[in-house]
Design a protein around this motif. Structure first.
Motif, PDB file in Angstrom:
ATOM      1  N   LEU A 147       3.968 -12.682 -85.053  1.00 15.74           N
ATOM      2  CA  LEU A 147       4.449 -11.884 -84.165  1.00 15.74           C
ATOM      3  C   LEU A 147       4.222 -10.482 -84.405  1.00 15.74           C
ATOM      4  O   LEU A 147       4.178 -10.052 -85.490  1.00 15.74           O
ATOM      5  CB  LEU A 147       6.080 -12.122 -84.386  1.00 15.74           C
ATOM      6  CG  LEU A 147       6.944 -11.306 -83.422  1.00 15.74           C
ATOM      7  CD1 LEU A 147       6.915 -11.835 -81.797  1.00 15.74           C
ATOM      8  CD2 LEU A 147       8.414 -11.542 -83.958  1.00 15.74           C
ATOM      9  N   PRO A 148       3.664  -9.815 -83.403  1.00  7.76           N
ATOM     10  CA  PRO A 148       3.179  -8.506 -83.617  1.00  7.76           C
ATOM     11  C   PRO A 148       4.503  -7.498 -83.483  1.00  7.76           C
ATOM     12  O   PRO A 148       5.173  -7.704 -82.584  1.00  7.76           O
ATOM     13  CB  PRO A 148       2.409  -8.266 -82.457  1.00  7.76           C
ATOM     14  CG  PRO A 148       2.653  -9.299 -81.353  1.00  7.76           C
ATOM     15  CD  PRO A 148       3.106 -10.393 -82.148  1.00  7.76           C
ATOM     16  N   VAL A 149       4.887  -6.629 -84.580  1.00  6.54           N
ATOM     17  CA  VAL A 149       5.991  -5.862 -84.541  1.00  6.54           C
ATOM     18  C   VAL A 149       5.533  -4.272 -84.892  1.00  6.54           C
ATOM     19  O   VAL A 149       5.042  -4.214 -86.058  1.00  6.54           O
ATOM     20  CB  VAL A 149       7.147  -6.492 -85.453  1.00  6.54           C
ATOM     21  CG1 VAL A 149       8.223  -5.690 -85.469  1.00  6.54           C
ATOM     22  CG2 VAL A 149       7.487  -7.771 -85.117  1.00  6.54           C
ATOM     23  N   GLY A 150       5.720  -3.492 -84.045  1.00  5.21           N
ATOM     24  CA  GLY A 150       5.433  -2.108 -84.322  1.00  5.21           C
ATOM     25  C   GLY A 150       3.944  -1.890 -85.110  1.00  5.21           C
ATOM     26  O   GLY A 150       3.761  -1.122 -85.861  1.00  5.21           O
ATOM     27  N   GLY A 151       2.963  -2.635 -84.321  1.00  7.05           N
ATOM     28  CA  GLY A 151       1.646  -2.489 -84.777  1.00  7.05           C
ATOM     29  C   GLY A 151       1.289  -3.313 -85.904  1.00  7.05           C
ATOM     30  O   GLY A 151       0.205  -3.073 -86.811  1.00  7.05           O
ATOM     31  N   LYS A 152       2.020  -3.943 -86.622  1.00  9.80           N
ATOM     32  CA  LYS A 152       2.003  -4.827 -87.781  1.00  9.80           C
ATOM     33  C   LYS A 152       1.955  -6.375 -87.712  1.00  9.80           C
ATOM     34  O   LYS A 152       2.739  -6.658 -86.404  1.00  9.80           O
ATOM     35  CB  LYS A 152       3.202  -4.449 -88.990  1.00  9.80           C
ATOM     36  CG  LYS A 152       3.069  -3.122 -89.537  1.00  9.80           C
ATOM     37  CD  LYS A 152       1.953  -3.090 -90.387  1.00  9.80           C
ATOM     38  CE  LYS A 152       1.879  -1.617 -91.201  1.00  9.80           C
ATOM     39  NZ  LYS A 152       0.955  -1.376 -91.858  1.00  9.80           N
ATOM     40  N   HIS A 153       1.287  -7.170 -88.395  1.00 14.30           N
ATOM     41  CA  HIS A 153       1.340  -8.547 -88.072  1.00 14.30           C
ATOM     42  C   HIS A 153       2.387  -9.093 -88.825  1.00 14.30           C
ATOM     43  O   HIS A 153       2.445  -9.052 -90.293  1.00 14.30           O
ATOM     44  CB  HIS A 153      -0.212  -9.041 -88.731  1.00 14.30           C
ATOM     45  CG  HIS A 153      -0.105 -10.448 -88.653  1.00 14.30           C
ATOM     46  ND1 HIS A 153      -0.236 -11.160 -87.416  1.00 14.30           N
ATOM     47  CD2 HIS A 153      -0.329 -11.360 -89.594  1.00 14.30           C
ATOM     48  CE1 HIS A 153      -0.429 -12.420 -87.712  1.00 14.30           C
ATOM     49  NE2 HIS A 153      -0.553 -12.672 -88.853  1.00 14.30           N
TER      50      HIS A 153
END
Length: 302
Positions: A147-153
């Protein structure tokens, strides 16, 4: 000797014709049964029907058929398609008199095998980022995904609890869902959850700024125990020493919505209007999905 040989040859020819006729009768009955099953269940394709009864015509005339096998692919059962249904019926008693007034039949013993495919269950759970698969233990299911969250993996993890509800239903609940950003934090959505920072990240926080933001003394290590999501959202400057982009925390806050719930549930049950005493028995987990055993007795069919 010649006369005896002729009699034997004639008898063999008659028996061959009888066997051929019996086989044609079986094929005809299998075809009709498949057509009727497709029509009654509104199937996309005809099921496979195999009648294992010899001699078939003799058993039909006697009003009692030994054994029938049915293989039904892809049964539409509402939100979830049943990937496969395999069933056998033993000791089938014909109701009525042949050939013109047959009213139906009674299946003395029925045994079935139902497969719920993980692909269909994933859609029913309603979270496209969650994928179900067999767990490490016997008859266990785990949930996971990216799941991508705030540009993070980020990684979504959870476990599924599988149980039978009564004699006709089953329920699968995905619990303990958590979002993990490796090396930075773990987020548990829902009541009682929150953000838990890893030790290296928590140690970089300024304790004075934490006290001012929270309005009470808070040590950096307390940030590892969760319940600080709102504080970090309201005071993004706290994250500056850690190098965490505030958009990551804002993204986690949005996950409070049902997109990734703390608990997701799928349930299903057999129709209440099924004839006879049909019940679900054992439930097991296979590589492709969840398999349920179905049994029944004295099932009347038209």
């Amino acid at each position: 000797m010649r006369r005896t040989a002729k009699v034997l040859v004639a008898l063999a020819v008659v028996l061959a014709f009888l066997a051929l006729g019996d086989r044609w009768a079986v094929l005809y009955a299998e075809n009709v049964a498949a057509q009727q099953a497709q029509k009654a269940l509104k199937l996309r394709a005809e099921p496979e029907v195999h009648i294992d009864s010899v001699p078939f015509v003799g058993q039909v005339l006697a009003g009692d058929i030994d054994h029938v096998e049915v293989d039904v692919p892809d049964v539409d059962a509402g939100p979830v398609s049943v990937a496969q249904v395999k069933a056998t019926a033993d000791d089938i008693r014909i109701v009525g008199s042949l050939p013109s007034s047959v009213k139906g039949a009674v299946l003395t013993r029925v045994h079935g095998d139902i497969l719920l495919d993980f692909k269909d269950l994933n859609r029913e759970v309603g979270a496209s980022q969650i994928h179900l698969r067999p767990g490490p233990g016997k008859d266990t299911v785990v949930a996971g995904g990216d799941l991508p969250v705030g540009g993070k993996h980020a990684q979504v993890r959870g476990r599924a609890q599988l149980q039978r509800t009564g004699d006709r239903g089953l329920r699968m609940t995905v619990r303990d869902t958590r979002v993990v950003v490796p090396g930075l934090l773990t987020y548990v959505p829902g009541k009682g959850g929150g953000v838990q920072l890893t030790a290296p990240v928590a140690d970089k926080l300024d304790e004075g700024e934490l006290r001012q933001a929270a309005g009470k003394p808070v040590s950096p290590r307390q940030m590892m125990k969760g319940h600080v999501l709102d504080t970090l959202v309201d005071h993004p400057a706290l994250l500056k020493p850690t190098g965490i982009d505030p958009s990551l925390i804002e993204g986690l806050q949005k996950l409070r919505e049902p997109k990734v719930a703390q608990q997701m549930e799928f349930s299903g049950k057999l129709p209440d209007n099924l004839p006879g005493d049909i019940r679900l028995r054992g439930i097991s987990v296979t590589e492709n999905g969840i398999r349920a055993e179905l049994t029944g007795k004295d099932v009347r069919v038209g």
